[in-house]
Design an enzyme around this catalytic site. Structure first.
Site, mmCIF file in Angstrom:
data_model
loop_
_atom_site.group_PDB
_atom_site.id
_atom_site.type_symbol
_atom_site.label_atom_id
_atom_site.label_comp_id
_atom_site.label_asym_id
_atom_site.label_seq_id
_atom_site.Cartn_x
_atom_site.Cartn_y
_atom_site.Cartn_z
ATOM 1 N N GLY A 32 -26.096 -8.819 11.034
ATOM 2 C CA GLY A 32 -24.837 -9.562 11.047
ATOM 3 C C GLY A 32 -23.675 -8.893 11.756
ATOM 4 N N SER A 33 -23.962 -8.053 12.758
ATOM 5 C CA SER A 33 -22.826 -7.429 13.450
ATOM 6 C C SER A 33 -22.074 -8.453 14.312
ATOM 7 C CB SER A 33 -23.271 -6.220 14.277
ATOM 8 O OG SER A 33 -24.017 -6.633 15.398
ATOM 9 N N ASN A 34 -22.796 -9.439 14.843
ATOM 10 C CA ASN A 34 -22.087 -10.502 15.577
ATOM 11 C C ASN A 34 -21.285 -11.385 14.635
ATOM 12 O OD1 ASN A 34 -22.565 -10.550 18.600
ATOM 13 N ND2 ASN A 34 -24.641 -10.154 17.838
ATOM 14 N N ARG A 83 -41.132 -27.093 8.782
ATOM 15 C CA ARG A 83 -39.928 -26.853 9.556
ATOM 16 C C ARG A 83 -38.887 -27.971 9.372
ATOM 17 N NH1 ARG A 83 -39.483 -22.923 13.695
ATOM 18 N NH2 ARG A 83 -41.535 -22.029 13.625
ATOM 19 N N ARG A 88 -34.999 -17.814 13.788
ATOM 20 C CA ARG A 88 -35.944 -18.924 13.613
ATOM 21 C C ARG A 88 -35.784 -19.859 14.790
ATOM 22 N NH1 ARG A 88 -40.034 -18.551 10.619
ATOM 23 N NH2 ARG A 88 -40.239 -20.774 10.245
ATOM 24 N N LEU A 90 -35.576 -23.363 16.402
ATOM 25 C CA LEU A 90 -35.151 -24.666 15.877
ATOM 26 C C LEU A 90 -35.847 -25.768 16.682
ATOM 27 C CD1 LEU A 90 -31.396 -23.700 15.536
ATOM 28 C CD2 LEU A 90 -32.962 -24.159 13.632
ATOM 29 N N HIS A 134 -27.575 -14.174 23.025
ATOM 30 C CA HIS A 134 -28.862 -13.552 23.345
ATOM 31 C C HIS A 134 -28.591 -12.271 24.138
ATOM 32 C CE1 HIS A 134 -33.151 -13.357 24.147
ATOM 33 N NE2 HIS A 134 -32.835 -13.029 25.394
ATOM 34 N N ASP A 179 -34.082 -19.982 24.062
ATOM 35 C CA ASP A 179 -33.136 -19.201 24.866
ATOM 36 C C ASP A 179 -32.767 -19.884 26.180
ATOM 37 O OD1 ASP A 179 -33.004 -17.173 22.923
ATOM 38 O OD2 ASP A 179 -34.770 -16.177 23.729
ATOM 39 N N GLU A 221 -21.650 -7.902 23.314
ATOM 40 C CA GLU A 221 -21.867 -9.104 22.501
ATOM 41 C C GLU A 221 -20.662 -9.353 21.596
ATOM 42 O OE1 GLU A 221 -25.689 -9.682 20.551
ATOM 43 O OE2 GLU A 221 -26.597 -8.174 21.828
HETATM 44 C C1 GAR Z 1 -28.217 -9.446 18.584
HETATM 45 O O1 GAR Z 1 -28.459 -8.476 19.570
HETATM 46 C C2 GAR Z 1 -28.458 -10.843 19.136
HETATM 47 O O2 GAR Z 1 -28.083 -10.972 20.480
HETATM 48 C C3 GAR Z 1 -29.970 -10.950 18.994
HETATM 49 O O3 GAR Z 1 -30.230 -10.387 17.748
HETATM 50 C C4 GAR Z 1 -29.266 -9.371 17.476
HETATM 51 C C5 GAR Z 1 -28.650 -9.665 16.113
HETATM 52 O O4 GAR Z 1 -27.785 -8.633 15.742
HETATM 53 N N1 GAR Z 1 -30.382 -12.318 19.065
HETATM 54 C C6 GAR Z 1 -31.504 -12.705 19.669
HETATM 55 O O5 GAR Z 1 -32.302 -11.934 20.153
HETATM 56 C C7 GAR Z 1 -31.738 -14.212 19.673
HETATM 57 N N2 GAR Z 1 -32.661 -14.573 20.687
HETATM 58 P P1 GAR Z 1 -26.723 -8.852 14.585
HETATM 59 O O6 GAR Z 1 -27.491 -9.391 13.387
HETATM 60 O O7 GAR Z 1 -26.174 -7.476 14.315
HETATM 61 O O8 GAR Z 1 -25.684 -9.815 15.091
#
Ligand code: GAR
Length: 217
Positions: free
Chosen positions: A14-16, A67, A93, A95, A111, A147, A176
């Site tokens: 969950g850093s984003n 699903r 997941r 979708l 991404h 993606d 990001e």
């Molecule tokens: C991030 O690097 C995001 O870009 C990637 O997962 C990580 C989640 O980090 N997402 C994908 O690869 C989706 N195709 P986070 O949980 O710290 O945000």
């Protein structure tokens, strides 16, 4: 302008999500998080949401028979929260086309590559394996193919000769955290539209050699 209501979907760290929480904490930011949904119990991202006082829901895909049922539950929680925009933030997941079409142009993803290159998992390994000189990250509208979808914002970073997947991931993650709030701010300010499956950003200047995101204010 009214605040755009966000549903943020996570599966892990969950850093984003945190970058969106921090952005929304700024008074002038034109969006607010109305629900955080995780498909995995007990993840760090849920802790971050609790700490920020945000409502959270766990919808564990393993508890659904297919699903479609899982996505119906997802849809109900997102709609029930009154969300305008769904932000996938490390939501791991896939979708279905049905769900994606229900949220057409109201569903975005981040991404960790310069799409359309290096889709899927193990992105940084694939970038290093390919000997690419640059990588980066992309915020895009979601379409049924994995993606893929109209690109809203990207940031590029150099790949160093001594990079490992971890060092590259760390350099990209920093970007990001910059571009996800930026993309949300552009959408929430009404500056983004999709035309012929390409994103037009009102007021964006010409790309500067592709290195810096052209949409940045
Ligand atoms: C991030 O690097 C995001 O870009 C990637 O997962 C990580 C989640 O980090 N997402 C994908 O690869 C989706 N195709 P986070 O949980 O710290 O945000």
């Amino acid at each position: 302008m009214a605040s755009l209501k966000l549903a943020v979907l996570i599966s892990g760290r969950g850093s984003n999500l945190q970058s969106l929480i921090d952005a929304c904490a700024e008074e002038s930011f034109p969006a607010e998080i109305v629900t955080v949904i995780s498909n995995v119990h007990g993840v760090k991202g849920l802790e971050r949401a609790h700490k920020a006082g945000l409502p959270t829901v766990v919808i564990d895909h393993k508890e659904f028979k297919d699903r479609e049922n899982f996505e119906d539950a997802l849809h109900d929680v997102i709609s029930g929260a009154g969300a305008d925009l769904v932000c996938l933030a490390g939501f791991m997941r896939l979708l279905t086309g049905d769900f994606v079409r229900r949220w057409q142009d109201c569903l975005i993803n981040i991404h960790p590559s310069l799409l359309p290159a290096f889709k899927g998992l193990h992105v940084h390994e694939k970038v290093l394996e390919a000997g690419a000189r640059f990588s980066g990250c992309t915020v895009h509208y979601v379409r049924p193919d994995m993606d893929s979808g109209p690109i809203i914002v990207q940031a590029a970073v150099p790949v160093h000769g001594d990079d490992t997947p971890d060092t590259l991931a760390t350099r990209i993650l920093e970007q990001e955290h910059r571009i996800y709030p930026l993309a949300v701010r552009l959408i929430a300010s009404g500056r983004v539209r999709v035309e012929n499956e390409r994103v037009i950003i009102d007021g964006a200047v010409a790309p500067d050699a592709g290195m810096i995101n052209p949409a940045e204010d």
